[in-house]
Design a protein around this motif. Structure first.
Motif, PDB file in Angstrom:
ATOM      1  N   VAL A  35       1.052  -1.190  -0.011  1.00 21.49           N
ATOM      2  CA  VAL A  35       0.209   0.074   0.209  1.00 21.49           C
ATOM      3  C   VAL A  35       1.000   1.177  -0.041  1.00 21.49           C
ATOM      4  CG1 VAL A  35      -1.826   1.108   1.407  1.00 21.49           C
ATOM      5  CG2 VAL A  35      -1.699  -1.458   1.098  1.00 21.49           C
ATOM      6  N   LEU A  36       0.341   2.289  -0.674  1.00 28.25           N
ATOM      7  CA  LEU A  36       1.133   3.710  -0.939  1.00 28.25           C
ATOM      8  C   LEU A  36       0.203   4.666  -0.380  1.00 28.25           C
ATOM      9  CD1 LEU A  36       3.489   5.290  -2.344  1.00 28.25           C
ATOM     10  CD2 LEU A  36       1.893   5.463  -4.061  1.00 28.25           C
ATOM     11  N   PHE A  37       0.292   5.502   0.401  1.00 20.83           N
ATOM     12  CA  PHE A  37      -0.475   6.672   0.641  1.00 20.83           C
ATOM     13  C   PHE A  37       0.296   8.009   0.030  1.00 20.83           C
ATOM     14  CE2 PHE A  37      -1.715   3.626   3.763  1.00 20.83           C
ATOM     15  CZ  PHE A  37      -3.244   3.569   3.665  1.00 20.83           C
ATOM     16  N   SER A  38      -0.318   8.714  -0.648  1.00 21.22           N
ATOM     17  CA  SER A  38       0.205   9.880  -1.181  1.00 21.22           C
ATOM     18  C   SER A  38      -0.477  11.267  -0.938  1.00 21.22           C
ATOM     19  CB  SER A  38       0.428   9.865  -2.738  1.00 21.22           C
ATOM     20  OG  SER A  38       0.892  11.132  -3.484  1.00 21.22           O
ATOM     21  N   ILE A  39       0.265  12.243  -0.460  1.00 24.54           N
ATOM     22  CA  ILE A  39      -0.634  13.401   0.043  1.00 24.54           C
ATOM     23  C   ILE A  39       0.268  14.755  -0.713  1.00 24.54           C
ATOM     24  CG2 ILE A  39      -1.082  15.008   1.957  1.00 24.54           C
ATOM     25  CD1 ILE A  39      -1.966  11.973   2.330  1.00 24.54           C
ATOM     26  N   SER A  40      -0.461  15.429  -1.326  1.00 26.41           N
ATOM     27  CA  SER A  40      -0.015  16.378  -2.435  1.00 26.41           C
ATOM     28  C   SER A  40       0.588  17.615  -1.644  1.00 26.41           C
ATOM     29  CB  SER A  40      -0.761  16.934  -3.318  1.00 26.41           C
ATOM     30  OG  SER A  40      -0.481  17.969  -3.956  1.00 26.41           O
ATOM     31  N   LYS A  41       2.189  17.685  -1.996  1.00 24.95           N
ATOM     32  CA  LYS A  41       2.761  18.994  -1.522  1.00 24.95           C
ATOM     33  C   LYS A  41       2.038  20.398  -2.061  1.00 24.95           C
ATOM     34  CE  LYS A  41       7.455  20.663  -0.801  1.00 24.95           C
ATOM     35  NZ  LYS A  41       8.747  20.366  -0.991  1.00 24.95           N
ATOM     36  N   ARG A  42       1.314  20.203  -3.087  1.00 23.77           N
ATOM     37  CA  ARG A  42       0.861  21.262  -3.698  1.00 23.77           C
ATOM     38  C   ARG A  42      -0.558  21.709  -2.836  1.00 23.77           C
ATOM     39  NH1 ARG A  42      -1.995  20.549  -9.565  1.00 23.77           N
ATOM     40  NH2 ARG A  42       0.150  20.338 -10.014  1.00 23.77           N
ATOM     41  N   ASN A  43      -1.302  21.015  -2.380  1.00 23.10           N
ATOM     42  CA  ASN A  43      -2.353  21.207  -1.443  1.00 23.10           C
ATOM     43  C   ASN A  43      -2.113  21.294  -0.039  1.00 23.10           C
ATOM     44  OD1 ASN A  43      -4.291  20.976  -3.686  1.00 23.10           O
ATOM     45  ND2 ASN A  43      -4.386  18.630  -3.228  1.00 23.10           N
ATOM     46  N   LYS A  45       1.066  22.706   2.139  1.00 22.50           N
ATOM     47  CA  LYS A  45       2.509  22.966   1.893  1.00 22.50           C
ATOM     48  C   LYS A  45       3.311  22.668   2.940  1.00 22.50           C
ATOM     49  CE  LYS A  45       1.526  25.816  -1.504  1.00 22.50           C
ATOM     50  NZ  LYS A  45       1.678  24.906  -2.866  1.00 22.50           N
ATOM     51  N   LYS A  46       2.747  22.509   4.509  1.00 20.66           N
ATOM     52  CA  LYS A  46       3.445  22.203   5.415  1.00 20.66           C
ATOM     53  C   LYS A  46       3.692  20.687   5.696  1.00 20.66           C
ATOM     54  CE  LYS A  46       2.098  26.172   8.148  1.00 20.66           C
ATOM     55  NZ  LYS A  46       1.506  26.702   9.169  1.00 20.66           N
ATOM     56  N   ALA A  47       4.860  20.450   6.157  1.00  7.17           N
ATOM     57  CA  ALA A  47       5.126  18.907   6.032  1.00  7.17           C
ATOM     58  C   ALA A  47       4.437  18.231   7.242  1.00  7.17           C
ATOM     59  CB  ALA A  47       6.693  18.376   6.255  1.00  7.17           C
ATOM     60  N   VAL A  48       4.238  19.130   8.309  1.00 10.11           N
ATOM     61  CA  VAL A  48       3.432  18.663   9.521  1.00 10.11           C
ATOM     62  C   VAL A  48       2.119  18.086   9.076  1.00 10.11           C
ATOM     63  CG1 VAL A  48       2.506  19.494  11.587  1.00 10.11           C
ATOM     64  CG2 VAL A  48       4.739  20.119  10.965  1.00 10.11           C
ATOM     65  N   ASP A  49       1.464  19.081   8.019  1.00 11.45           N
ATOM     66  CA  ASP A  49       0.030  18.530   7.929  1.00 11.45           C
ATOM     67  C   ASP A  49       0.047  17.459   6.976  1.00 11.45           C
ATOM     68  OD1 ASP A  49      -1.010  21.026   8.867  1.00 11.45           O
ATOM     69  OD2 ASP A  49      -0.649  22.224   7.115  1.00 11.45           O
ATOM     70  N   ARG A  50       1.099  17.292   6.025  1.00 10.51           N
ATOM     71  CA  ARG A  50       0.992  16.119   5.243  1.00 10.51           C
ATOM     72  C   ARG A  50       1.335  14.935   6.058  1.00 10.51           C
ATOM     73  NH1 ARG A  50       4.351  19.815   2.224  1.00 10.51           N
ATOM     74  NH2 ARG A  50       6.292  18.138   2.716  1.00 10.51           N
ATOM     75  N   ASN A  51       2.203  14.803   7.197  1.00  9.65           N
ATOM     76  CA  ASN A  51       2.444  13.567   7.867  1.00  9.65           C
ATOM     77  C   ASN A  51       1.152  13.445   8.894  1.00  9.65           C
ATOM     78  OD1 ASN A  51       4.975  13.668   6.913  1.00  9.65           O
ATOM     79  ND2 ASN A  51       5.837  14.967   8.447  1.00  9.65           N
ATOM     80  N   LEU A  52       0.575  14.412   9.319  1.00 12.23           N
ATOM     81  CA  LEU A  52      -0.636  14.381   9.981  1.00 12.23           C
ATOM     82  C   LEU A  52      -1.656  13.377   9.271  1.00 12.23           C
ATOM     83  CD1 LEU A  52      -2.680  14.714  12.544  1.00 12.23           C
ATOM     84  CD2 LEU A  52      -3.375  16.908  11.233  1.00 12.23           C
TER      85      LEU A  52
END
Length: 110
Positions: A35-43, A45-52
């Motif tokens: 399984v792969l989960f991808s969270i867009s850096k475009r939407n 911007k903060k790594a903290v939000d993507r990691n959450l």
């Protein structure tokens, strides 16, 4: 999976995810999917939000992956990519509901 994507991989949409999945006959049927989960850096911007959001998605998958193996004749996909398409932060309940529905839909399609 993305190299074969145009010919063999299938897609499905259900908010907040877009899903690519591939069934490989070389992989044993009782093996859990990769399984792969991808969270867009475009939407986000903060790594903290993507990691959450990535942690929320992983936890929802961990709690519901047993749905792939609910019936013995059902073969789960070998590879799955969950791509978060939401533009804003999504709460855990929304992610879990969407993931449950997608897993159910994938089970019916296969």
């Amino acid at each position: 999976m993305f190299e074969k994507g145009s010919t063999e991989a299938k897609t499905s949409y259900l908010f907040p995810f877009k899903v690519f999945y591939l069934v490989d006959s070389d992989v044993p049927p009782n093996q859990p999917p990769q399984v792969l989960f991808s969270i867009s850096k475009r939407n986000f911007k903060k790594a903290v939000d993507r990691n959450l959001l990535r942690r929320r998605c992983r936890e929802a998958y961990r709690k519901n992956k047993h749905l792939f193996f609910s019936s013995p004749e059902q073969r789960p996909p070998s590879y799955i990519a969950f791509i978060l398409i939401a533009k804003t932060k999504v709460d855990y309940e929304t992610i879990e509901r969407g993931l449950q529905k997608l897993i159910g839909r994938l089970g019916k399609e296969l």
